[in-house]
Design an enzyme around this catalytic site. Structure first.
Site, PDB file in Angstrom:
ATOM      1  N   ASP A  14       1.141  -1.630   0.092  1.00 10.67           N
ATOM      2  CA  ASP A  14       0.035  -0.492  -0.092  1.00 10.67           C
ATOM      3  C   ASP A  14       1.323   1.261  -0.211  1.00 10.67           C
ATOM      4  O   ASP A  14       0.176   2.010   0.988  1.00 10.67           O
ATOM      5  CB  ASP A  14      -1.072  -0.017   0.963  1.00 10.67           C
ATOM      6  CG  ASP A  14      -1.625  -0.955   1.154  1.00 10.67           C
ATOM      7  OD1 ASP A  14      -1.918  -1.384  -0.038  1.00 10.67           O
ATOM      8  OD2 ASP A  14      -2.555  -0.715   1.833  1.00 10.67           O
ATOM      9  N   LYS A 112      -7.224  -4.499  -2.725  1.00 12.72           N
ATOM     10  CA  LYS A 112      -8.029  -5.587  -1.792  1.00 12.72           C
ATOM     11  C   LYS A 112      -8.751  -4.539  -0.447  1.00 12.72           C
ATOM     12  O   LYS A 112      -8.177  -2.586  -1.435  1.00 12.72           O
ATOM     13  CB  LYS A 112      -6.505  -5.433  -0.303  1.00 12.72           C
ATOM     14  CG  LYS A 112      -5.277  -4.327   0.246  1.00 12.72           C
ATOM     15  CD  LYS A 112      -4.389  -5.374   0.512  1.00 12.72           C
ATOM     16  CE  LYS A 112      -4.162  -4.128   1.047  1.00 12.72           C
ATOM     17  NZ  LYS A 112      -4.554  -3.521   2.385  1.00 12.72           N
ATOM     18  N   CYS A 157      -1.704  -2.354   7.355  1.00 10.28           N
ATOM     19  CA  CYS A 157      -1.735  -3.408   6.684  1.00 10.28           C
ATOM     20  C   CYS A 157      -0.425  -4.110   6.491  1.00 10.28           C
ATOM     21  O   CYS A 157      -0.584  -5.635   6.668  1.00 10.28           O
ATOM     22  CB  CYS A 157      -1.524  -2.035   5.795  1.00 10.28           C
ATOM     23  SG  CYS A 157      -4.024  -0.651   5.192  1.00 10.28           S
TER      24      CYS A 157
END
Length: 210
Positions: A14, A112, A157
């Protein structure tokens, strides 16, 4: 330390515009991970990235719950869900990767958080373990036994990606100088590092790589 990169993969979690300074959900000094990640990519034969990719009606967005604010909690599909600002909406500039992050040698990107009914911190599963992203099967299909995790954010994350990698049987390393935390509470990143290490992750820095 004697690290062997045979049968290993680099996971970049991310590193997206909305998580960088100036973004909708900026991680403090998040941009500092980019040169570190760029520097180590040529050490790995297999590189994957994860990408938060939310529909605009995602249930984790405080704006989608009248009367709720960022930082409140709700029950989202049976999961105690922290409410976030709107971020990483699919096809938006904020969901994209920064130009400074080298992605030309990536093997695959795993999106995701696409299901509005459940959030997805980990690169492997959503928070309710309802759906898989396919990352675990992909890595095992490529013969990967060790993963090296980098990216944003350390206390969300990245942490859940590391914990799921351990649960899936991968020998899991966290590159501590290639991750930064949100730190909703001041010690969240330190506590996340401790939790990951206690569960079996090996904490290293980029200069520990061969």
């Amino acid at each position: 330390m004697g690290i062997n990169l045979n049968k290993s993969a680099l996971i970049i979690v991310d590193v997206q515009n909305d998580f960088l300074p100036g973004g909708a959900l900026a991680v403090g000094d998040g941009n500092e991970v980019i040169p570190v990640i760029n520097q180590i990519q040529d050490k790995f034969d297999l590189i994957v990235a994860t990408q938060d990719w939310h529909p605009s009606n995602h249930g984790s967005f405080a704006a989608n719950h009248p009367g709720k604010e960022v930082g409140d909690f709700i029950n989202l599909n049976g999961v105690n869900q922290y409410l976030w600002p709107i971020h990483c909406v699919e096809n938006s500039e904020g969901a994209g990767f920064p130009e400074s992050l080298q992605g030309q040698s990536w093997n695959k990107i795993f999106k995701k958080g696409t299901n509005p009914e459940v959030d997805s911190y980990s690169g492997f599963f959503d928070n309710g373990k309802i759906e898989e992203t396919g990352l675990g099967d992909f890595l095992k299909g490529e013969g990967i036994e060790k993963v090296f995790v980098t990216g944003l954010a350390a206390d969300y994350c990245v942490k859940f990606t590391v914990l799921d990698a351990l649960d899936l049987g991968f020998k899991t390393y966290l590159l501590t100088d290639a991750t930064k935390g949100v730190n909703v509470s001041p010690n969240d990143t330190i506590e996340a590092f401790t939790e990951m290490e206690n569960k079996g992750a090996i904490l290293i820095q980029s200069n520990d790589l061969p």
